[in-house]
Design a protein around this motif. Structure first.
Motif, PDB file in Angstrom:
ATOM      1  N   GLN A 193       0.830  -1.205   0.000  1.00  0.00           N
ATOM      2  CA  GLN A 193       0.000   0.000   0.000  1.00  0.00           C
ATOM      3  C   GLN A 193       0.863   1.253   0.000  1.00  0.00           C
ATOM      4  OE1 GLN A 193      -3.021  -0.649  -0.951  1.00  0.00           O
ATOM      5  NE2 GLN A 193      -4.231  -0.023   0.815  1.00  0.00           N
ATOM      6  N   ASN A 194       2.034   1.122   0.621  1.00  0.00           N
ATOM      7  CA  ASN A 194       2.927   2.289   0.674  1.00  0.00           C
ATOM      8  C   ASN A 194       3.819   2.407  -0.555  1.00  0.00           C
ATOM      9  OD1 ASN A 194       2.134   3.459   3.102  1.00  0.00           O
ATOM     10  ND2 ASN A 194       3.153   1.826   4.240  1.00  0.00           N
ATOM     11  N   TYR A 235       2.786   2.770  -3.595  1.00  0.00           N
ATOM     12  CA  TYR A 235       1.877   3.165  -4.674  1.00  0.00           C
ATOM     13  C   TYR A 235       2.584   4.117  -5.638  1.00  0.00           C
ATOM     14  CZ  TYR A 235       1.596   7.199  -1.577  1.00  0.00           C
ATOM     15  OH  TYR A 235       1.909   8.261  -0.788  1.00  0.00           O
ATOM     16  N   THR A 244       1.992   7.603  -7.940  1.00  0.00           N
ATOM     17  CA  THR A 244       1.133   8.786  -7.921  1.00  0.00           C
ATOM     18  C   THR A 244       0.788   9.164  -9.354  1.00  0.00           C
ATOM     19  OG1 THR A 244       2.224   9.502  -5.922  1.00  0.00           O
ATOM     20  CG2 THR A 244       0.951  11.161  -7.100  1.00  0.00           C
ATOM     21  N   LYS A 294      -2.038   6.362  -6.221  1.00  0.00           N
ATOM     22  CA  LYS A 294      -2.553   7.546  -5.524  1.00  0.00           C
ATOM     23  C   LYS A 294      -2.994   8.533  -6.601  1.00  0.00           C
ATOM     24  CE  LYS A 294      -1.281  10.795  -1.919  1.00  0.00           C
ATOM     25  NZ  LYS A 294      -0.158  11.193  -1.052  1.00  0.00           N
ATOM     26  N   VAL A 338      -4.170  11.875  -7.890  1.00  0.00           N
ATOM     27  CA  VAL A 338      -4.178  13.295  -7.492  1.00  0.00           C
ATOM     28  C   VAL A 338      -5.148  14.019  -8.408  1.00  0.00           C
ATOM     29  CG1 VAL A 338      -2.785  15.369  -7.211  1.00  0.00           C
ATOM     30  CG2 VAL A 338      -1.791  13.122  -6.745  1.00  0.00           C
ATOM     31  N   PRO A 351      -6.392  13.910  -2.673  1.00  0.00           N
ATOM     32  CA  PRO A 351      -5.883  12.727  -3.385  1.00  0.00           C
ATOM     33  C   PRO A 351      -6.534  11.459  -2.823  1.00  0.00           C
ATOM     34  CG  PRO A 351      -4.104  14.068  -2.532  1.00  0.00           C
ATOM     35  CD  PRO A 351      -5.352  14.601  -1.936  1.00  0.00           C
ATOM     36  N   LEU A 385      -5.950   7.237  -2.434  1.00  0.00           N
ATOM     37  CA  LEU A 385      -5.113   6.047  -2.604  1.00  0.00           C
ATOM     38  C   LEU A 385      -6.053   4.873  -2.850  1.00  0.00           C
ATOM     39  CD1 LEU A 385      -2.324   4.773  -2.527  1.00  0.00           C
ATOM     40  CD2 LEU A 385      -2.597   4.467  -0.069  1.00  0.00           C
TER      41      LEU A 385
END
Lengths: 665, 297
Positions: free
Chosen positions: A26-27, A29, A31, B232, B234, B241, B243
């Motif tokens: 999950q961390n 990801y 953007t 994520k 944006v 944002p 996730l």
């Protein structure tokens, strides 16, 4: 459930690995700028319940897969019913083994008996669990604890081999309880291996109450019943009784009553070919058996006129249980069944005389002699088969003579005198006469029906003991005795003192009209007198019959075998196996107790009552069956893991993208 | 010539006239039909003479046949007002495969479409106006015919920047009121809003007798939503944002998109809007060609 590699269970925290990976993922990801946020919001709204469920299922599937793998490599042991039990290995495992004759019933395909099947499965289970438990064997023949150093010994021990004895399970369980309490065994597994025969379990025995109370008070004790309740349909047992030599016009005959008992009653006739061996000479006898029993009374076989004594066997063809297919007998000039009655009460003495002198077997000679207590020193000790003592308990020489009389294998029946006295013999002493507090007669507790004087008849019919009324009874202060019949208030009515050989009975009531209705309702009184007499007479004469398990090894070791079958028996096994022996001028035939021919199995309700209040696990097995009490089940966990991975894969399959995209885009 | 106008595309499309689907009210003569009668060569209809009519327009032949006075009317040709409404919200900065590089975004695409249409309209003597719809109705240039005005429009197009939430519904309502006479209203947007909000806008424009055309700009990744790991997102319009594990909501996302597109389709059909769904991955000349060909009389 046990584990062969329990150290691998330390890896169980790895079950949380999927969650950890998920959180890390999950961390990780990426953007991305996004314009169509309105669809994201709508999709999240739509998927809120479903996505959460899917996520939870996915995590569960992954955790299950990891758990399955860890459990698989830990090599779990399970199987049968053991899987339902906790994983703690017991410190002590007690095997209570029923070695009675009925446990020798075999599976015709495997030739494995119920006893050997139970032993093998227990051994396999203990071996496969690699448990370091202390193994203690309580076998029904000896009833004493035997600590076994290695599991491999269990199957080959002489103490676990076949016997011709019966089982007194309540007594055996009392010994087990005593062992547990004495040794403070901690976590203990008790495995009772039995075929649940009525006569072995004796579910009405008051001794079960003590066992229940003491076992239920123990922490960490688990009780397992490994049972073999199935009764073979084709089993027939043979026995003979009343074997005696009779002079005839042509010489002599050997007369006997032959009894065939079928384990499963059916009206279908069955031809049975009996082989009768007398002094090594064989003859055949064909009988047709219908119903559950056949009695051939007074079957006569010609004998050499000069043959005054000898031995023989009656044999059946092979069936499911080989141990009840042979019955041994010896014959000789019969001894006179003499009873000496010591009493100062003329009425009572006469009643004793009638009961003792009335012949139950017309081929034998019965005698009864009445002596006053003052003339007791005139008792013909060598000739008497039984002494009825209705006088104050003696001391001194007379007491010693009575003890020796019983030790020689004969019977004494003590009845209370008007003035009980204070002397103690066989750990018993009369104290005082009592009358009922309410009503005109005492209420009784159930009597002992499985053995001894008040046992049921061979057909299983109980004696009419319930019809007896006792108006007055003498209190008996007794220790180390077996109670055969008690009043409801616990006062003993008929007790057998603890003796190595012979029998000393204490009956707390008199047969006189003022004291009881024993005479007017005479069956009970007559049968108990005749049984005590027959038992005592067994120790007289030169031909003697005894049940296996009733004569100590110290005596049997002096014997010499009469036939080839007995020769093969180890000396140490003689007391508990059937055989034909000679001891100086006497002949001995050792056989199974006839109660073993009764194929009645106790019901589930009766088991529930017997073990009421105790938590137990019952495993119904089949003789020679392939079911394992415990086996490695890592495959199950591996399959579980594969199924979990499959479920995970299905849950991870991305949704199908429509093949045809919108036309203008 | 601006960099968002390609001469080759202009040359290719110059052969196709930009026609209105309905009569236009113009200030000068042009190539578009007018709702009023005029002096063109194309006969329109007869009507009874009423006092005050120009007697020169009496059809004497009809009088000879029927002994009644009829006025012979002819179609009037007039010019077109092209009102370009460009969405300049933040979401128009989304480009091909999420790229925000110059030249690849929806706004750049809209710029090309609008610039080319303005050029073509000016070339055929029509008036061109420009309205940019951001969070508010940001900029408006009323339709005019002069070449200098075209330059002004193109300059404004070049300066457009996408930012903030969309204010398209407001902009459309305002445009409906501000464009005084019948016009060809061309809306260039990704239309990321509730279709029901657009319904009143389109009805308003139609009520004002405008010929409405829509270029609906979409990017394929917005439709397919194919991602294999958490993303994520944006928001380009400034929302918080998000996730998201795309695997958990992809199905619902696609269903939402399909529902939205179906609603848009129904909306434009009900509102008689000339609707063109455009993938910004295709060359902008293609949707323009489709647009012009569909309007050819």
């Amino acid at each position: 459930m046990n584990f062969l590699q329990p150290a691998m269970l330390l890896a169980l925290p790895l079950i949380a690995l999927p969650i950890l990976i998920h959180l890390i993922n999950q961390n990780r990801y990426k953007t991305m700028p996004w314009g169509a946020t309105m669809f994201l919001l709508k999709a999240k709204r739509m998927a809120r319940g479903m996505a959460r469920l899917r996520y939870i299922l996915l995590m569960l599937a992954r955790m299950l897969a990891v758990a399955g793998l860890i459990f698989a490599v830990s090599r779990p042991m399970s199987g049968g019913w053991l899987g339902l039990t906790s994983s703690n290995s017991p410190e002590v495992t007690i095997v209570v083994l029923d070695r009675s004759v009925s446990m020798e019933e075999q599976n015709p395909q495997t030739s494995e008996s119920k006893r050997s099947t139970a032993l093998q499965k227990l051994s396999d289970m203990l071996r496969s669990t690699e448990s370091d438990t202390k193994l203690v064997l309580f076998d029904s023949a000896y009833g004493k604890p035997l600590e076994i150093s290695s599991i491999a010994e269990l199957e080959s021990l002489p103490e676990a081999s076949a016997t011709a004895t019966t089982t007194d399970l309540p007594a055996l369980m009392q010994n087990v309880v005593e062992y547990i309490e004495t040794n403070e065994t901690g976590r203990t597994d008790v495995w009772i291996c039995s075929d649940l025969r009525q006569n072995d379990w004796n579910p009405t025995a008051g001794r079960w109450e003590t066992v229940r109370r003491q076992l239920s008070a123990r922490e960490g004790l688990r009780l397992f019943l490994l049972t073999y309740p199935d009764v073979a349909a084709d089993n027939v047992a043979v026995s003979v009784s009343g074997v005696h030599r009779r002079e005839s016009l042509n010489g002599a005959d050997l007369v006997m009553d032959i009894l065939l008992t079928r384990s499963t009653p059916t009206d279908e006739p069955q031809d049975v070919e009996l082989t009768i061996i007398i002094d090594g000479a064989r003859s055949r006898l064909n009988l047709e058996l219908t119903g559950d029993q056949l009695v051939r009374k007074g079957h006569a076989i010609p004998l050499d006129k000069e043959a005054r004594e000898g031995w023989g066997r009656v044999e059946l063809p092979r069936d499911s249980n080989l141990s009840d297919n042979v019955y041994r007998f010896v014959y000789a000039e019969p001894a006179v069944r003499k009873t000496v009655i010591v009493s100062d009460n003329e009425a009572a003495a006469e009643m004793f005389r009638v009961a003792a002198a009335t012949a139950s077997d017309r081929s034998l000679i019965y005698e009864a002699e009445i002596l006053s207590s003052a003339a007791a020193n005139a008792i013909p000790w060598e000739e008497a088969a039984m002494i009825v003592w209705q006088a104050p308990i003696p001391d001194g020489l007379l007491a010693k003579q009575l003890e020796d009389f019983v030790a020689s294998g004969r019977s004494v029946m003590f009845f209370p005198p008007e003035s009980p006295g204070t002397n103690n013999l066989f750990n018993a002493a009369w104290t005082e006469w009592r009358t009922p507090e309410k009503g005109d007669h005492f209420p009784f507790k159930p009597w002992r029906t499985d053995a001894d004087l008040l046992a049921n008849a061979l057909s299983g019919t109980p004696l009419p003991v319930g019809q007896v009324q006792c108006y007055r009874a003498c209190q008996l202060d007794v220790k180390l005795a077996t109670s055969l019949w008690q009043l409801e208030n616990g006062m003993p009515l008929l007790t057998r003192a603890g003796t190595d050989r012979g029998a000393a009975y204490f009956c707390s009531m008199l047969p006189t009209v003022a004291d009881s209705n024993l005479v007017s309702n005479g069956v009970t009184f007559y049968v108990m007198t005749q049984r005590a007499l027959a038992r005592g007479a067994g120790a007289l004469g030169t031909a003697r019959h005894a049940d296996a398990g009733t004569i100590p090894e110290a005596i049997t070791s002096q014997w010499t075998a009469l036939d080839e079958l007995s020769e093969r028996t180890y000396v140490s096994q003689r007391p508990i196996t059937a055989g034909l022996y000679r001891a100086q001028d006497k002949l001995f035939a050792m056989n199974r107790p006839l109660s073993e021919d009764n194929a009645n199995v106790i019901s589930d309700e009766a088991i529930g009552d017997v073990l009421n209040g105790l938590e137990f696990t019952r495993i119904n097995d089949e003789v020679g069956g392939a079911m394992q009490l415990a086996s490695e089940v890592w495959r199950t966990f591996l399959i579980l893991m594969i199924l979990a991975l499959l479920a995970e894969a299905i849950l991870c399959v991305p949704d199908q993208v429509p093949a045809s995209k919108p036309a203008t885009i | 010539m601006r960099d968002f106008i390609e001469p080759a595309v202009i040359a290719r499309l110059s052969g196709l006239a930009m026609d209105a689907r309905q009569p236009m009210i113009g200030s000068v003569s042009g190539r578009h039909r007018s709702p009023t009668r005029g002096s063109s060569l194309e006969f329109s209809e007869y009507r009874k003479y009423v006092p005050g009519d120009d007697t020169r327009r009496l059809d004497w032949r009809a009088w000879g046949r029927s002994d009644r006075f009829y006025i012979k009317e002819y179609e009037a040709d007039t010019n077109l007002r092209l009102a370009l409404i460009v969405d300049v919200s933040g979401s128009m900065n989304y480009g091909i495969n999420g790229s925000q590089e110059p030249g690849k975004t929806k706004l750049d695409y809209a710029r090309r479409l609008a610039g080319t249409l303005a050029y073509l309209a000016a070339a055929q003597g029509d008036a061109v106006g420009l309205y940019s719809a951001g969070e508010t109705f940001q900029r408006e240039i009323a339709p005019k015919r002069s070449p200098a005005h075209l330059k002004f429009v193109l300059d404004e197009l070049a300066l457009m920047k996408g930012e903030g939430e969309t204010g398209l519904p407001t902009a459309l309502h305002q445009a409906a009121e501000k464009v005084a006479q019948r016009a060809l209203v061309v809306i260039i947007s990704d239309l990321f809003m509730d279709p029901e909000e657009l319904r009143s806008c389109f009805q308003h424009l139609r009520f004002r007798k405008h010929d409405v055309a829509v270029f609906h700009l979409l990017e394929q990744s917005e439709i397919d939503f194919e991602f294999d790991r958490p993303v994520k997102f944006v928001d380009l319009e400034g929302a918080a944002p998000m996730l998201v594990d795309p695997t958990t909501i992809a199905k619902q996302y696609r269903a939402a998109v399909q529902t939205y597109l179906a609603d848009i389709k129904k909306l434009v059909r009900d509102s008689a809007v000339d609707y063109h769904r455009v993938s910004i991955e295709e060359h902008y000349a293609e949707p323009l060609t489709r647009f012009l060909l569909a309007r050819k009389r």
